[in-house]
Design an enzyme around this catalytic site. Structure first.
Site, PDB file in Angstrom:
ATOM      1  N   GLU A 120       0.827  -1.208   0.000  1.00  0.00           N
ATOM      2  CA  GLU A 120       0.000   0.000   0.000  1.00  0.00           C
ATOM      3  C   GLU A 120       0.862   1.259   0.000  1.00  0.00           C
ATOM      4  OE1 GLU A 120      -4.069  -0.348   0.787  1.00  0.00           O
ATOM      5  OE2 GLU A 120      -3.567  -0.938   2.852  1.00  0.00           O
ATOM      6  N   GLU A 140      -5.233  -8.247   2.852  1.00  0.00           N
ATOM      7  CA  GLU A 140      -6.232  -7.954   3.879  1.00  0.00           C
ATOM      8  C   GLU A 140      -7.472  -8.830   3.790  1.00  0.00           C
ATOM      9  OE1 GLU A 140      -3.656  -4.326   4.132  1.00  0.00           O
ATOM     10  OE2 GLU A 140      -4.218  -5.821   2.632  1.00  0.00           O
TER      11      GLU A 140
END
Length: 266
Positions: A120, A140
């Protein structure tokens, strides 16, 4: 020991995520230190490029899930509680390069794992160097979590949609070479050489005209989503300001005289 180390070497700032025992898993204290570093680099005219890397052979394994489950490993004495009580929570996403982008180019030097938050924050960098053995992924969904670092929005804007969806929805990992093939990183080097290559790139950028570099970077960051017509109009004042600078006279003069330019950021 700070969760993120910040050093300045000449015109280059180096930010190192520094929790090697947990593969540099992210903490609030790490975000705070990085958010402060990004603003320090933007404010310091001497800094012309930034390198983001991780300590001891890994980039970053994302948020510290062990700590979220109660297994906390505190090593940094940064007073995060006072900062949070003061209402300054913006440092979290600023540190992740989600809501703040420095005015100087950020070069990622990736070894080992760059998973979840590691991939990210990578998407907020400008130039990306990966070791062949590096691993990338946004995992995630595997743990019923959401990638709040921006990947559900950014990833499909940086690599093909179907590839981004595959990575996001399956939680799969890709190698350094695969990351290069899909356009997530720009350069792949042998294991152990990512930081050296990033330093090499940073030195090249630091030798270029700083006003030109910053104006080009602004245009790259700020015109995403605009039509070409809108973007051309938007960039015009940036380009004009560069051409009106003393550095824009020094560059061609140095070229004609066959010498290295002496840019003054004026």
């Amino acid at each position: 020991m700070p969760d993120a180390l910040v050093e300045v070497d000449g015109h280059v700032m180096i930010v190192t995520m520094n929790r090697p025992k947990r593969k540099n898993a992210m903490t609030l204290k790490m975000f705070a230190r990085m958010a402060d570093a990004w603003r320090q680099a933007s404010a310091d005219d001497n800094i012309r490029a930034i390198i983001l890397t991780g300590a001891e052979g890994n980039f970053c394994s994302g948020m510290d899930l062990r700590a979220m489950a109660g297994d906390v490993d505190e090593t940094d004495d940064y007073d995060i509680e006072t900062r949070m009580k003061a209402g300054d929570n913006g440092f979290i996403y600023d540190g992740l390069l989600k809501t703040y982008r420095p005015t100087k180019p950020v070069i990622a030097a990736v070894e080992g794992v760059a998973i979840a938050g590691g991939t990210e924050i990578l998407q907020g960098t400008d130039i990306r160097v990966a070791a062949a053995g590096a691993r990338f992924g946004v995992s995630e969904a595997r743990w019923s979590l959401y990638p709040m670092g921006g990947s559900a929005v950014r990833l499909a804007r940086q690599i093909p949609y179907a590839v981004a969806a595959d990575i996001l929805l399956t939680g799969k990992h890709v190698s350094g070479q695969e990351a290069k093939d899909i356009g997530l990183v720009g350069t792949v080097v042998p294991d152990g050489q990512a930081l050296a290559k990033a330093r090499e790139i940073a030195e090249v950028i630091a030798g270029n005209g700083p006003l030109a570099v910053e104006a080009i970077l602004k245009t790259l960051h700020e015109t995403i989503g605009m039509s070409e017509e809108e973007a051309f109009a938007y960039e015009q004042p940036y380009g004009q300001a560069v051409f009106q600078s003393a550095d824009a006279k020094e560059g061609p003069k140095a070229f004609a005289e066959k010498r290295t330019p002496n840019f003054q950021r004026k």
